[in-house]
Design an enzyme around this catalytic site. Structure first.
Site, PDB file in Angstrom:
ATOM      1  N   LYS A  68      11.616 -24.459 104.811  1.00  0.00           N
ATOM      2  CA  LYS A  68      10.475 -23.615 104.462  1.00  0.00           C
ATOM      3  C   LYS A  68       9.382 -24.511 103.896  1.00  0.00           C
ATOM      4  O   LYS A  68       9.619 -25.232 102.926  1.00  0.00           O
ATOM      5  CB  LYS A  68      10.884 -22.554 103.433  1.00  0.00           C
ATOM      6  CG  LYS A  68       9.758 -21.568 103.090  1.00  0.00           C
ATOM      7  CD  LYS A  68      10.316 -20.354 102.382  1.00  0.00           C
ATOM      8  CE  LYS A  68       9.211 -19.423 101.896  1.00  0.00           C
ATOM      9  NZ  LYS A  68       9.755 -18.233 101.248  1.00  0.00           N
ATOM     10  N   ASP A  80       9.496  -7.170 107.002  1.00  0.00           N
ATOM     11  CA  ASP A  80       9.714  -8.551 107.469  1.00  0.00           C
ATOM     12  C   ASP A  80      10.503  -9.350 106.426  1.00  0.00           C
ATOM     13  O   ASP A  80      10.930 -10.469 106.707  1.00  0.00           O
ATOM     14  CB  ASP A  80       8.386  -9.253 107.778  1.00  0.00           C
ATOM     15  CG  ASP A  80       7.367  -9.111 106.665  1.00  0.00           C
ATOM     16  OD1 ASP A  80       7.012  -7.968 106.336  1.00  0.00           O
ATOM     17  OD2 ASP A  80       6.950 -10.131 106.097  1.00  0.00           O
ATOM     18  N   ASN A  81      10.701  -8.782 105.249  1.00  0.00           N
ATOM     19  CA  ASN A  81      11.494  -9.458 104.221  1.00  0.00           C
ATOM     20  C   ASN A  81      12.833  -8.760 103.989  1.00  0.00           C
ATOM     21  O   ASN A  81      13.448  -8.923 102.941  1.00  0.00           O
ATOM     22  CB  ASN A  81      10.706  -9.523 102.906  1.00  0.00           C
ATOM     23  CG  ASN A  81       9.511 -10.464 103.006  1.00  0.00           C
ATOM     24  OD1 ASN A  81       9.506 -11.369 103.844  1.00  0.00           O
ATOM     25  ND2 ASN A  81       8.514 -10.257 102.176  1.00  0.00           N
ATOM     26  N   ASP A 108      13.660 -14.269 101.180  1.00  0.00           N
ATOM     27  CA  ASP A 108      12.248 -14.540 100.890  1.00  0.00           C
ATOM     28  C   ASP A 108      11.911 -14.308  99.419  1.00  0.00           C
ATOM     29  O   ASP A 108      11.366 -13.272  99.038  1.00  0.00           O
ATOM     30  CB  ASP A 108      11.315 -13.722 101.804  1.00  0.00           C
ATOM     31  CG  ASP A 108      11.189 -14.375 103.171  1.00  0.00           C
ATOM     32  OD1 ASP A 108      11.992 -15.287 103.477  1.00  0.00           O
ATOM     33  OD2 ASP A 108      10.286 -13.994 103.937  1.00  0.00           O
TER      34      ASP A 108
HETATM   35  P1  AMP Z   1       5.646 -13.432 102.861  1.00  0.00           P
HETATM   36  O1  AMP Z   1       4.688 -12.599 102.110  1.00  0.00           O
HETATM   37  O2  AMP Z   1       5.968 -14.751 102.211  1.00  0.00           O
HETATM   38  O3  AMP Z   1       6.873 -12.706 103.268  1.00  0.00           O
HETATM   39  O4  AMP Z   1       4.899 -13.862 104.200  1.00  0.00           O
HETATM   40  C1  AMP Z   1       4.370 -12.957 105.134  1.00  0.00           C
HETATM   41  C2  AMP Z   1       4.027 -13.692 106.397  1.00  0.00           C
HETATM   42  O5  AMP Z   1       3.066 -14.721 106.107  1.00  0.00           O
HETATM   43  C3  AMP Z   1       5.187 -14.408 107.074  1.00  0.00           C
HETATM   44  O6  AMP Z   1       4.998 -14.307 108.458  1.00  0.00           O
HETATM   45  C4  AMP Z   1       5.040 -15.828 106.607  1.00  0.00           C
HETATM   46  O7  AMP Z   1       5.607 -16.742 107.501  1.00  0.00           O
HETATM   47  C5  AMP Z   1       3.536 -15.974 106.551  1.00  0.00           C
HETATM   48  N1  AMP Z   1       3.114 -17.014 105.605  1.00  0.00           N
HETATM   49  C6  AMP Z   1       3.163 -16.978 104.252  1.00  0.00           C
HETATM   50  N2  AMP Z   1       2.680 -18.121 103.718  1.00  0.00           N
HETATM   51  C7  AMP Z   1       2.311 -18.912 104.756  1.00  0.00           C
HETATM   52  C8  AMP Z   1       1.748 -20.215 104.882  1.00  0.00           C
HETATM   53  N3  AMP Z   1       1.434 -20.936 103.816  1.00  0.00           N
HETATM   54  N4  AMP Z   1       1.534 -20.691 106.120  1.00  0.00           N
HETATM   55  C9  AMP Z   1       1.834 -19.964 107.210  1.00  0.00           C
HETATM   56  N5  AMP Z   1       2.338 -18.732 107.172  1.00  0.00           N
HETATM   57  C10 AMP Z   1       2.593 -18.206 105.969  1.00  0.00           C
HETATM   58 MG    MG Z   2       8.494 -13.252 104.225  1.00  0.00          MG
END
Ligand code: AMP
Ligand code: MG
Length: 520
Positions: free
Chosen positions: A122, A269-270, A279
């Site tokens: 990650k 998605d989580n 996540d």
């Molecule tokens: P999360 O809120 O961490 O569950 O992320 C939601 C979405 O945003 C997922 O598809 C992650 O892969 C993407 N995402 C979060 N942070 C980043 C990042 N720094 N670069 C690329 N994608 C991100």
């Molecule tokens: Mg996520």
């Protein structure tokens, strides 16, 4: 380093034919091949030795340069092809379309001691799913994910695991509070490990595109590798699959409620299809017992993902999964029955869980009332959840008068516990004492049962922040201290008694302690 490689995901599921690492909608495929980014000065800061052993990695492997290179994405193991997975999701109640592994890159699968594991980095660089972001992760969020996923495992809560925490050596620009003040932070990479990283969103994206062929392929793959006891694919198997996902999801959330863990971003998605906590973003631990608390500042207005709402959100997310699986089942009734069952099971399992926290092994019709009154009383003044339940184990039958004394360390402002509140506590302890008459165990036996479900040590928000502050100054000792402490969360560890304490006052409103954004 030798692994027993098994690349079932890439061999059995359709790949994105485009291999160029450009951001795009990926259709008719479950993943895209992509290479991790080369980093400037990779440095491993910590390794979970137990996780290493589970993967067949020796201590000398860990010390090798090869280990550092592989687990920071600077070298790709021969005969493996890293990939990012395509998924979608409902974020904060709205369908968000394609999301995918925007900064996670799956390296390979390993089979060791009869267990299948996927190894993932990650923060290892951009992928076709990075959208407008950079594919990177910063040290603070990586420490939080690394420590918490292993801590959850030792608490006995289903979770993805972590193998290593490393610095990339690159700087990453982040606007931590989304207030226009961007700053460079240290970049980091966590290697995460799980039997599978499949989420509800992996299936949802396919159903949303009416790609029922790939949906069926993915569901069949999931059952074959992760729910094999359900048997060959058929409508009935799909129904049983959904029933088991619902059950695992509920069991995971009941565990969260037991220890006061608030995930913070329960978007679909989580949500792991295996019922694993996945996540670790702006998660947090209850300090004062409060159904309305969420650590996530992005959610501070509606508090959708607050502590007390997690079981409902689990159900809401399962509705989305039910809609997704419907085209394969074509009969709403069994799906509706499973969702109804979730509600009944929640009532029952939640009650049993609370009984266990109170050391009640027998059942009494009025237990519900006893527990509701306890919760109401806990809300009267700020009361530390972990300390309260741990100390409650010291209660002695027939000694209701001492109850308040036993739990008083849990009150954040003991002077503000008015005589009225104190009286309500005394009343509750009388009822508890009366109820204990029904129990057969001795005080000591009851305490030891309670200590097995009421942890003494959890990763309090300020503890992770202290480790982060030190690490940003180049001192990583506290990461190891907390890591070791949290391996035995239910044990008395007299040398670590200082971590069995209420949140210090400086942490009450500090960023990173009580307030976390999604910026990571
Ligand atoms: P999360 O809120 O961490 O569950 O992320 C939601 C979405 O945003 C997922 O598809 C992650 O892969 C993407 N995402 C979060 N942070 C980043 C990042 N720094 N670069 C690329 N994608 C991100
Ligand atoms: Mg996520």
């Amino acid at each position: 380093m030798k692994f027993n490689l098994k690349n079932t995901f890439t061999e059995e599921l359709p790949a994105d034919p485009v291999t160029e690492n450009s951001r795009r909608q990926v259709k008719g495929a479950c993943f895209s091949y992509v290479l991790p980014k080369q980093t400037k000065a990779p440095e491993v800061l910590h390794v979970s030795l137990e996780m290493a052993e589970a993967l067949g990695i020796s201590e000398s492997d860990i010390a090798s340069e090869m280990f550092t290179k592989i687990f920071t994405g600077n070298k790709v193991l021969p005969n493996t092809k890293p990939y990012a997975i395509c998924y979608g999701g409902h974020q904060f109640g709205q369908w968000a379309g394609q999301l995918g592994d925007g900064r996670a890159i799956n390296l390979f699968e390993v089979e060791h001691k009869g267990q299948q594991w996927t190894v993932q980095l990650k923060g290892a660089g951009e992928t076709p799913y990075s959208r407008s972001a950079d594919g990177l992760a910063v040290l603070r969020s990586s420490i939080r994910e690394y420590l918490c996923s292993e801590a959850m495992h030792y608490l006995g809560i289903p979770t993805t695991r972590a193998l290593s925490l490393a610095l990339s050596g690159d700087e990453v620009l982040r606007d931590m509070l989304y207030d226009g003040n961007s700053a460079y932070e240290k970049g980091a990479i966590v290697s995460r490990i799980s039997p599978s990283f499949l989420r509800f969103g992996n299936y949802e994206i396919l159903a949303s595109r009416q790609d029922h062929k790939t949906l069926k392929t993915l569901v069949d793959y999931t059952i074959k590798h992760h729910f094999e006891h359900l048997g060959k694919p058929s409508k009935e198997t799909y129904i049983n699959f959904f029933a088991e996902v619902a059950e695992r999801t509920l069991d995971m959330i009941i565990h969260w409620q037991r220890v006061g863990f608030v995930h913070g971003v329960m978007n679909t998605d989580n949500m792991s299809v295996l019922g694993l906590t996945i996540d670790y973003g702006p998660y947090g631990w209850l300090e004062g017992f409060d159904f309305g608390w969420t650590p996530n500042t992005t959610d501070s207005q509606h508090k959708r993902y607050r502590y007390g709402n997690q079981p409902n959100i689990g159900l809401w997310n399962l509705y989305q999964l039910a809609n997704t699986l419907y085209p394969l089942i074509e009969d709403p009734k069994p799906l509706e029955a499973i969702l109804e069952q979730y509600k009944t099971d929640f009532e029952k399992k939640s009650l049993d869980m609370m009984r266990s926290k109170l050391g009640l092994l027998q059942k009494d019709d009025k237990d519900n009332l006893l527990i509701e009154t306890l919760e109401d009383t806990l809300l009267l003044s700020e009361t530390d959840m972990t300390i309260f339940f741990r100390n409650l184990g010291k209660f002695k039958k027939g000694d209701a008068k001492k109850g308040l004394e036993i739990v008083k360390d849990a009150f954040y402002a003991p002077n503000e516990v008015s005589s009225d509140i104190a009286q309500q506590w005394r009343d509750w302890f009388e009822r508890y004492d009366f109820r204990l008459d029904k129990e057969l165990l001795t005080d000591l036996e009851r305490q030891s049962k309670m200590n097995a479900v009421n942890p003494k040590y959890v990763l309090r928000n300020y503890m992770a922040q202290l480790a982060i502050d030190d690490a940003n100054k180049g001192d990583y000792k506290l990461i190891d201290e907390l890591f070791q402490l949290l391996k035995q969360p239910y044990a008395e560890q007299p040398e670590h008694e200082k971590w069995f304490a209420k949140r210090p006052d400086w942490a009450r409103h500090k960023v990173g302690c009580s307030m976390l954004s999604c910026s990571s």
